[in-house]
Design an enzyme around this catalytic site. Structure first.
Site, mmCIF file in Angstrom:
data_model
loop_
_atom_site.group_PDB
_atom_site.id
_atom_site.type_symbol
_atom_site.label_atom_id
_atom_site.label_comp_id
_atom_site.label_asym_id
_atom_site.label_seq_id
_atom_site.Cartn_x
_atom_site.Cartn_y
_atom_site.Cartn_z
ATOM 1 N N GLU A 90 -8.871 -6.060 4.867
ATOM 2 C CA GLU A 90 -8.612 -5.642 3.486
ATOM 3 C C GLU A 90 -7.398 -6.356 2.913
ATOM 4 O OE1 GLU A 90 -9.355 -1.184 2.918
ATOM 5 O OE2 GLU A 90 -9.416 -1.437 5.085
ATOM 6 N N HIS A 126 -13.297 2.305 -0.007
ATOM 7 C CA HIS A 126 -13.296 1.195 0.958
ATOM 8 C C HIS A 126 -13.840 -0.076 0.300
ATOM 9 C CE1 HIS A 126 -13.860 4.335 4.411
ATOM 10 N NE2 HIS A 126 -12.576 4.025 4.310
ATOM 11 N N ASN A 150 0.870 -1.175 0.000
ATOM 12 C CA ASN A 150 0.000 0.000 0.000
ATOM 13 C C ASN A 150 0.903 1.220 0.000
ATOM 14 O OD1 ASN A 150 -1.923 1.935 0.365
ATOM 15 N ND2 ASN A 150 -2.757 1.096 2.282
ATOM 16 N N ARG A 179 -2.506 -2.180 -3.473
ATOM 17 C CA ARG A 179 -3.741 -1.432 -3.259
ATOM 18 C C ARG A 179 -3.680 -0.177 -4.127
ATOM 19 N NH1 ARG A 179 -6.170 1.122 2.321
ATOM 20 N NH2 ARG A 179 -8.112 1.721 1.366
ATOM 21 N N ARG A 189 -13.698 14.440 8.207
ATOM 22 C CA ARG A 189 -14.388 14.854 6.972
ATOM 23 C C ARG A 189 -15.843 15.208 7.271
ATOM 24 N NH1 ARG A 189 -12.417 9.734 4.289
ATOM 25 N NH2 ARG A 189 -10.324 10.207 3.530
#
Ligand code: ADP
Length: 396
Positions: A380, A178, A7, A89, A237
């Site tokens: 993940e 996601h 990642n 990823r 956010r």
């Protein structure tokens, strides 16, 4: 089989070496301060090692990763040949990618094409891919996109009601993020409930939060949009707001749009409402100590999550299963309890005793609940490793 999961961020690179069948991670770590100086944090079981290693680019970071994985003292493999494939990823697959795929020159070009949609992440992801190709040219590389799972959404869910030219010329639409987590939870939930055809809403609630409506394993709608800013309010956010707020703030405070978006991404959400923290544990402590702003932040979060569950239950014409995952979804039983309380009208009933546990895969609804409610810890990395192994095995 050994899959190396990468990642890559702009100045960091996370890695894990995993067996896709067992999910066992033999080693993992983080290269940080790439392009500044360079530091490697490596972990095998409980043994940690930190090394300062010059990393002018991602290539040196990958080289340092491969070296420590083979190191006599801290390593877990004898040679790079023991790594069967690398799974990367990648944030934004735009309209180019509906699934994970083996990386070739065409795939690299298509990931480059998506850079305008993921301007911060896709270039970093590409650096990770190119660095791996350079240091391990014969090892298959696979790209796993954060957006791909959501590409089964119907157009009524993904189109924005703005002039068509922006969709046709610029690919502006809802994508969602996601995806690897939503895919993992949908797949795992099908195993847990013992059937493939059912309707569910998955709540990935963490520092970043998103929800998805899934029918028979396929995504029908999701809360994030062109970017991860949309949907429920998150740690920092704002989630959904009226777009005219941007114009108002920019005009009144002489901010540029970029500055305003930075505020909406990094200084809003739970942090802004509470004035204390973006971390749900801090908010819970604050609320317990009588801080009303902390209580409001948590209340607002649960309210918005419950609202989306209601909306998605309407979109799917009812749901059979509700799942909670990620840092908050797996651990914060009070958030789960509050969200489920809002959903009482749908016949959602949870067992307070079962719900009081944290971080475990478990059914928390009562036998007479009209909707099964599950906590499904996300993984993940396992999803990336499984996708990578599947593609590489199929290509053999
Ligand atoms: P990210 O989006 O960064 O991957 P995570 O899924 O790791 O985020 O979730 C981070 C959030 O999970 C933090 O806000 C933290 O408060 C929350 N969290 C983690 N552990 C717990 C816990 N035991 N109880 C309540 N909240 C928790």
């Amino acid at each position: 089989m050994n899959i190396l999961i990468i990642n890559a961020g702009s100045s960091s690179l996370k890695y894990q070496l995993m067996d896709p069948e067992t999910g066992v991670v033999s080693a993992k770590g983080l290269c940080e301060r790439i392009g500044i100086d360079g530091r490697l944090n490596h972990k095998v079981g409980e043994n940690k090692v930190v090394k300062d290693i010059p990393m002018p680019t991602h290539s040196e970071a990958i080289a340092a990763t491969l070296e420590i994985l083979q190191d006599a003292e801290h390593g877990v493999i004898k040679s790079v040949a023991e790594i069967d494939a690398v799974g990367h990823r990648v944030l934004h697959g735009g309209m180019e990618f509906f699934d994970s795929c083996i990386i070739n020159d065409e795939v690299i070009k298509a990931i480059e094409k998506c850079i305008p949609l993921g301007p911060l992440h896709n270039p970093a992801n590409l650096m990770g891919i190119r660095a791996c190709q350079a240091v391990m040219p014969t090892t298959p590389q696979v790209a796993v996109f954060d957006t791909a799972f959501h590409m089964t959404m119907p157009s009524k869910a993904y189109r924005y009601a703005i002039p068509t030219e922006y969709y046709e010329n610029d690919s502006i639409r809802r994508y969602g993020f996601h995806g690897t987590s939503h895919k993992y939870v949908a797949k795992r939930t099908a195993e847990l409930v013992g059937k493939k055809e059912f309707k569910m809403v998955n709540c990935h609630l963490g520092n970043g939060s998103s929800m998805s409506a899934v029918k028979d394993g396929k995504c029908q709608d999701t809360t994030m949009g062109l970017t991860p800013l949309a949907g429920v309010p998150m740690g920092t956010r704002s989630g959904d707001i009226d777009a005219a707020v941007v114009q108002f703030i920019c005009n009144k405070y002489g901010m540029s749009v970029d500055e305003c978006l930075n505020m909406l991404n990094k200084k809003s959400g739970m942090l802004a409402i509470s004035g204390v923290s973006s971390d749900f544990r801090d908010l819970e402590d604050g609320a317990k100590n009588g801080n009303e702003a902390c209580a409001l932040a948590r209340e607002k979060f649960c309210y918005e999550v419950a609202k989306y569950v209601g909306a998605y239950a309407a979109a799917l014409n009812g749901i059979d299963v509700l799942t909670f995952t990620a840092g908050v979804g797996e651990n914060d039983c009070n958030v789960r309890a509050k969200v489920c309380e809002y959903l009482g009208f749908m016949g959602v009933k949870i067992d307070p005793e079962l719900n009081s546990k944290r971080g475990k895969e478990m059914l928390i609804s009562t036998p007479d609940s009209k909707v099964q409610v599950w906590v499904v810890p996300t993984n993940e990395e396992l999803m990336i490793a499984q996708d990578t192994a599947e593609l590489v095995n199929a290509a053999k």
